[in-house]
Design a protein around this motif. Sequence first.
Motif, PDB file in Angstrom:
ATOM      1  N   ASP A 989       0.865  -1.182   0.000  1.00 45.13           N
ATOM      2  CA  ASP A 989       0.000   0.000   0.000  1.00 45.13           C
ATOM      3  C   ASP A 989       0.902   1.232   0.000  1.00 45.13           C
ATOM      4  N   PRO A 990       0.761   2.103  -0.982  1.00 48.61           N
ATOM      5  CA  PRO A 990       1.643   3.286  -1.047  1.00 48.61           C
ATOM      6  C   PRO A 990       1.503   4.201   0.161  1.00 48.61           C
ATOM      7  N   SER A 991       0.383   4.091   0.895  1.00 50.11           N
ATOM      8  CA  SER A 991       0.221   4.965   2.072  1.00 50.11           C
ATOM      9  C   SER A 991       0.970   4.433   3.294  1.00 50.11           C
ATOM     10  N   CYS A 992       1.588   3.221   3.174  1.00 42.48           N
ATOM     11  CA  CYS A 992       2.405   2.675   4.269  1.00 42.48           C
ATOM     12  C   CYS A 992       3.805   3.277   4.190  1.00 42.48           C
ATOM     13  N   VAL A 993       4.198   3.974   5.220  1.00 42.78           N
ATOM     14  CA  VAL A 993       5.523   4.599   5.236  1.00 42.78           C
ATOM     15  C   VAL A 993       6.278   4.106   6.464  1.00 42.78           C
ATOM     16  N   ARG A 994       7.620   4.213   6.396  1.00 41.64           N
ATOM     17  CA  ARG A 994       8.425   3.739   7.528  1.00 41.64           C
ATOM     18  C   ARG A 994       8.132   4.563   8.772  1.00 41.64           C
ATOM     19  N   CYS A 995       8.235   3.880   9.926  1.00 38.73           N
ATOM     20  CA  CYS A 995       7.892   4.528  11.205  1.00 38.73           C
ATOM     21  C   CYS A 995       8.827   5.689  11.512  1.00 38.73           C
ATOM     22  N   ARG A 996      10.097   5.514  11.203  1.00 41.28           N
ATOM     23  CA  ARG A 996      11.084   6.513  11.597  1.00 41.28           C
ATOM     24  C   ARG A 996      11.864   6.953  10.374  1.00 41.28           C
ATOM     25  N   PRO A 997      12.275   8.211  10.311  1.00 38.92           N
ATOM     26  CA  PRO A 997      12.939   8.729   9.103  1.00 38.92           C
ATOM     27  C   PRO A 997      14.317   8.109   8.910  1.00 38.92           C
ATOM     28  N   LEU A 998      14.730   8.043   7.655  1.00 36.47           N
ATOM     29  CA  LEU A 998      16.035   7.462   7.315  1.00 36.47           C
ATOM     30  C   LEU A 998      17.100   8.541   7.444  1.00 36.47           C
ATOM     31  N   THR A 999      17.237   9.064   8.648  1.00 35.37           N
ATOM     32  CA  THR A 999      18.222  10.102   8.941  1.00 35.37           C
ATOM     33  C   THR A 999      19.136   9.583  10.040  1.00 35.37           C
ATOM     34  N   PRO A1000      20.288  10.223  10.256  1.00 34.88           N
ATOM     35  CA  PRO A1000      21.150   9.778  11.360  1.00 34.88           C
ATOM     36  C   PRO A1000      20.395   9.705  12.689  1.00 34.88           C
ATOM     37  N   GLU A1001      19.490  10.665  12.919  1.00 33.93           N
ATOM     38  CA  GLU A1001      18.706  10.647  14.149  1.00 33.93           C
ATOM     39  C   GLU A1001      17.719   9.482  14.147  1.00 33.93           C
ATOM     40  N   GLY A1002      17.090   9.250  12.979  1.00 29.25           N
ATOM     41  CA  GLY A1002      16.115   8.176  12.860  1.00 29.25           C
ATOM     42  C   GLY A1002      16.735   6.797  12.998  1.00 29.25           C
ATOM     43  N   LYS A1003      18.030   6.673  12.657  1.00 35.22           N
ATOM     44  CA  LYS A1003      18.701   5.374  12.740  1.00 35.22           C
ATOM     45  C   LYS A1003      19.105   5.021  14.174  1.00 35.22           C
ATOM     46  N   LYS A1004      19.042   6.012  15.055  1.00 33.17           N
ATOM     47  CA  LYS A1004      19.345   5.722  16.464  1.00 33.17           C
ATOM     48  C   LYS A1004      18.198   4.926  17.085  1.00 33.17           C
ATOM     49  N   ARG A1005      18.478   4.352  18.237  1.00 36.39           N
ATOM     50  CA  ARG A1005      17.419   3.619  18.927  1.00 36.39           C
ATOM     51  C   ARG A1005      16.290   4.559  19.328  1.00 36.39           C
ATOM     52  N   PRO A1006      15.038   4.070  19.294  1.00 32.04           N
ATOM     53  CA  PRO A1006      13.926   4.919  19.746  1.00 32.04           C
ATOM     54  C   PRO A1006      14.014   5.144  21.251  1.00 32.04           C
ATOM     55  N   GLN A1007      13.743   6.359  21.650  1.00 25.52           N
ATOM     56  CA  GLN A1007      13.752   6.685  23.073  1.00 25.52           C
ATOM     57  C   GLN A1007      12.494   7.470  23.412  1.00 25.52           C
ATOM     58  N   GLY A1008      12.238   7.587  24.709  1.00 22.68           N
ATOM     59  CA  GLY A1008      11.103   8.386  25.161  1.00 22.68           C
ATOM     60  C   GLY A1008       9.793   7.898  24.584  1.00 22.68           C
ATOM     61  N   GLU A1009       9.010   8.827  24.046  1.00 18.28           N
ATOM     62  CA  GLU A1009       7.681   8.495  23.517  1.00 18.28           C
ATOM     63  C   GLU A1009       7.763   7.556  22.325  1.00 18.28           C
ATOM     64  N   ASP A1010       8.803   7.733  21.506  1.00 15.47           N
ATOM     65  CA  ASP A1010       8.963   6.857  20.333  1.00 15.47           C
ATOM     66  C   ASP A1010       9.068   5.399  20.746  1.00 15.47           C
ATOM     67  N   PHE A1011       9.817   5.139  21.828  1.00 14.15           N
ATOM     68  CA  PHE A1011       9.995   3.761  22.297  1.00 14.15           C
ATOM     69  C   PHE A1011       8.644   3.140  22.624  1.00 14.15           C
ATOM     70  N   MET A1012       7.839   3.875  23.366  1.00 14.21           N
ATOM     71  CA  MET A1012       6.537   3.355  23.780  1.00 14.21           C
ATOM     72  C   MET A1012       5.533   3.332  22.635  1.00 14.21           C
ATOM     73  N   LYS A1013       5.709   4.207  21.671  1.00 13.64           N
ATOM     74  CA  LYS A1013       4.751   4.290  20.563  1.00 13.64           C
ATOM     75  C   LYS A1013       4.802   3.042  19.691  1.00 13.64           C
ATOM     76  N   PHE A1014       6.010   2.577  19.398  1.00 20.20           N
ATOM     77  CA  PHE A1014       6.153   1.486  18.428  1.00 20.20           C
ATOM     78  C   PHE A1014       6.237   0.100  19.071  1.00 20.20           C
ATOM     79  N   LEU A1015       6.506   0.039  20.393  1.00 22.74           N
ATOM     80  CA  LEU A1015       6.658  -1.262  21.043  1.00 22.74           C
ATOM     81  C   LEU A1015       5.395  -2.126  20.940  1.00 22.74           C
ATOM     82  N   PRO A1016       4.183  -1.587  21.204  1.00 25.05           N
ATOM     83  CA  PRO A1016       2.987  -2.430  21.049  1.00 25.05           C
ATOM     84  C   PRO A1016       2.814  -2.945  19.622  1.00 25.05           C
TER      85      PRO A1016
END
Length: 1283
Positions: A989-1016
């Motif tokens: 589906d073209p509307s499916c996009v990656r959760c996190r951007p393909l940037t140096p920041e996005g390649k780091k581990r998720p922290q804070g709200e991001d960690f909890m957002k994607f874990l479930p």
Amino acid sequence: MGSRAGPGGQGGCCGLCGLRVAVAAFLLALLPGRVFSDSCIWYGECEVASGDKRYNCEYKGPPLPLPKDGYDLVQELCPGFFFENVSLCCDVQQLQTLKNNLELPLQFLSRCPSCFYNFVNLFCELTCSPHQSEFLNVTNTTSYIDPITKEKKTNVAELEYYIGEKFANAMYNACKDVEAPSSNVKALGLLCGKDVRECNATNWIQYMLNKDNGQTPFNMIPIFSDVSIHGMTPMNNATKGCNESMDDVTGPCSCQDCSIVCGPKPQPPPPPVPWLLLGLDAMYVIMWISYTGFLLVFFAAVFGVWCYRKRHFVSEYTPIDSNIAYSVNLRQNTGEATWCERLGERFENVLRVTFTSWGAFCVRNPRPVVLFSLAFIAMCSSGLMFVKVTTNPIDLWSSPNSEARKEKEYFDTHFGPFFRTEQLIIQAPNAKPEIYSPYPSGADIPFGPPLTKDILHQVLDLQNAIENITASYKNDTVMLKDICLAPLAPSNNNCTILSVLNYFQNSHSVLDHSIGDEFFVYADYHSHLLYCVRAPASLNDTTLLHDPCLGTFGGPVFPWLVMGGYDGENYNNATALVITFPVKNYYNDTEKLMKAQAWEKEFISFVKNYNNSNLTISFSAERSIEDEIDRESYGDVGTVVISYAVMFVYISVALGHIKSAARFLVDSKISLGVAGILIVLSSVACSLGIFSYFGVPLTLIVIEVIPFLVLAVGVDNIFIIVQTFQRDERLQGETLDKQIGRILGDVAPSMFLSSFSETVAFLLGSLSTMPAVRTFSLFAAVAVFIDFLLQITCFVSLLGLDIKRQEKNRYDILCCIKGGEEINSVQHSESVLFLFFKNIYSPFLLKDWMRPIVISLFVGVLSFSIAVANKVEIGLDQSLSMPDDSYMLDYFSSLSKYLHAGPPVYFVLKEGHDYTTLDGQNMVCGGTGCDNNSLVQEIFDAAEINSYTKIGYAPSSWIDDYFDWVKPQSTCCRIYNTTGQFCNASVVDPSCVRCRPLTPEGKKRPQGEDFMKFLPMFLSDNPNPKCGKGGHAAYSSAVNFINNSEVGATYFMTYHTVLKTSADFIDAMKKARVIAYNITKSMSTEEKSYHVFPYSVFYVFYEQYLTIVKDTVFNLSISLGSIFLVTMVLLGFEVWAAIVVTLTIAMILVNMFGVMWLWGISLNAVSLVNLVMSCGISVEFCSHVTRAFTVSTKATRAERAEEALSHMGSSVFSGITLTKFGGIVVLAFSKSQIFQIFYFRMYLAMVLLGATHGLIFLPVLLSYIGPSVNKAKARAAQERNKG
């Protein structure tokens, strides 16, 4: 590069196998010379090679500028090519294909950035390098006409890829240690096409570039060299070692994924050095020296006294005694009695007077006393209406406050209770091993008997039949699908079945699937099985079959769980198959639990009756052990009844003194004996009833042991009362009630002494933390004391009635019938046994030459027992708790013989840890950037020395798989850009996009709200061919959420090594707790403390053994201490007499340990209960003789010992030893092994040791070091005799 040219096992970039290298070399020789410059060998994609995989189009020319819409892709995949106008030998479609094919390797290898960097480098150079022609040589092409443009094109059908050996080895070395956390295996095991131990740089790359791996559209033949050959310059790009950082953001690979980061492999500590002296066991040497020293000192003292006596006394037969020539009427009464002696005499007198008056009252008023006793018994026994019997092993052996019990409770409430296990172990006795010859080449591979196709089909039939078993519970139909563990429900309701057949999707057709022609079989179940045991999580076996290995339930089936009897990791040599059906367990939901148990009952019945001569099946269900223990309890009822019947008959007959055949029915005391026995049993019923009123549940140990104990105590007292009466002569003018009162005044203090000391000992024994011991002690204390009360009330009244019957010459039992004229009183009589003890045994035992021999022998046995006491094994072999004919014995045997993995173990991190911060993550995870002493890393280190730690494998780590899953380079974590909801990787589906951007920041581990957002999302994602890292199957229960807003408790699962003996189980639990303690210690800081604990289903049963030695010492010390205090008080404050009694009982207990070592009886809760009981029974053997010694007023210690043994020895011998011996012998014929070992052997030992110490050693010891005559008691006795 082709559209699906993918590396590796599960959708890899390229493959291996095809034209041989020799043929390729021959073709190469035919090609014209090449001119190197920036030139390509292909560009764009051409014809479909197979499935959705395409050839690349041949192109000989300079690299072409990449369209702008491909810039993001080249930056993501091959950033080294992103310079100037980005001229490459690939178009956007080839880059997209490369990305698709790197998705699965990314999930496994990106844990180690430098490994993945080298890996991607290999395929970027192959696919897009502007210098392709330097190291790629096309060896075969085919023509192709584009159906749309009608343009004639050329497919690249085969090529040679010249790769530097240095590059290949560096790439392999950077990747060889990378773990696949959810599979507990090395990642290369999934990507190499071989067992990870056989994988090397060469065959790994060959496999990935071969079209036979199922992912590569055409053959690419790698040629390895560090120097130019055949005019080609090998690709030898710079590489990164796994211990090197990729950039400022990314650190080196973790210790878990890169062994050189760790430093030296952890080494287990050396085994403890055995304690030796002179090359022998130290305890043996010490006790031998001690015993030898004792003998020298003891015999020197005996000889010295003998010489002194010869010199000073005329008669050589004068006893060796400190009271030589003393007489009651002369020197013993000289001098004033001490205050302690006077106090003792007064106390003794109070007891005598009290019991005398009481005895007379009971004889005068038999009916009220008996009626009151019956009312008391009825009232107490009525509590049996509320009786509850505990058969749950957890309640029996584990204290509710124990650490393991609390941890089990915590685990059950946070993650759900550990599943119920139904298991089959199957052998194929009639099948023979077969040899598999791989196509087109390779060494022959043997397959064990149960892995032949015919047997596998039969096993699958059995497995399917079990799935279709139907049970009924409250008119509901219950099938396996209703109760089984289905981790992907509701999207996938397939039951978890851990079986080798799950490699074939539990399907006969998949098992029969093969590819071949009339001459050769290219791939069949053999090749599929060989692949699946290496890559159990694979969704494509990469043979020509392309069948999945992942189980139908959505999880991997590890080979060590489903096969047995193989060597090393050669699973193909398996001699047994293991099928496990995990069934849901329920925490506080009785209805659902009963449904599961109903199905298990049908399962047991089905397998018992299953008939297939080609299969030998050992099996077990979760309820099996409890069922078999129940059956054993009922099965041994007959044996126990016979045992008690033998004792009853003996007691009934032995109580009477038959003077002639004519007076048999008059002089016999069958009625009185039966009444005495009923009193004993009534006291047991009263004890059970009283505690049932208070809701204290019964245990099988209480039911089986306490009647035996109370019978020993009660019967002994009965014999003492009756035999003392029979030896007594009624005084002139004395009535029957006064005679019996006087006799009771003489013997009741002794009975009170033994009964009360046992009661106090058992009551204090109830301080034990072990439920089985505590319950036994409580019930025993009350039963013994009630028995004493009933004996000095009801039994004394019944004795008076029986004497009156005898005096009236009425028949026993048939008391209405007279046998002759009435007599005034029953004539006193002395039994044969009493005369034997008085005239033969006692004088012989106490001869001067005999006594030193007795002391020497008993001290020798004691020395031996002390030497071996620390060698008694700890634990309880499960098989001993089963009946002789139990199907579980076969299962335990197979379990020990065939299983290659131990129970699962969970390392639980309690709530309170912050996973959303970088520091918090580093404390736990095992990937890049994680601490070297993180939770996962410490468990990994423990698994490296599994022979010591008993941790078999690296842990499954949800957090590491989550980090791999959420990486923007991966297609696993995607969301709908419109709703923000999770979008599975398999959704197009073209509307499916990656959760996190393909940037140096996005390649780091998720922290804070991001960690909890994607874990479930991760925990709800099902694995699929596009993303094998979905956490639903593996980790759905591993993470506990608090209010859906923060992570609470979590666990990290691994397996113990194979555990066969109790010692293995105990050691595994000990080591796991040490590991958890070390993790807790390394995680905790001054500001914050954390708690990690290990949990496995067996811990709650085996925890008792961690403290069993301490519990044993505590219980026996408490018992001995209480016996000392009570004996001292009730003997009239005779401290030294109490010490002698306590010392003798302590010797009996130590000797019990010697017997346990000799007879192979292990120390556990059952044997500890028996030891506590033997402490009580030993009081009976020792206290009566000791009290008789203290009240004797004979001149010397030897004479007093002889008198005590004469009067009390026969009663103790006939009352306990003979009574018990008859009953114990019957127990030897029990079907139950636990009865044979823990009851027959231990009971026999305690009776024989008690009898020998009480009737042989104790009199001799008293004759040497017994207390002196109490002057106050002697004078009182003299006064009474005058009166």
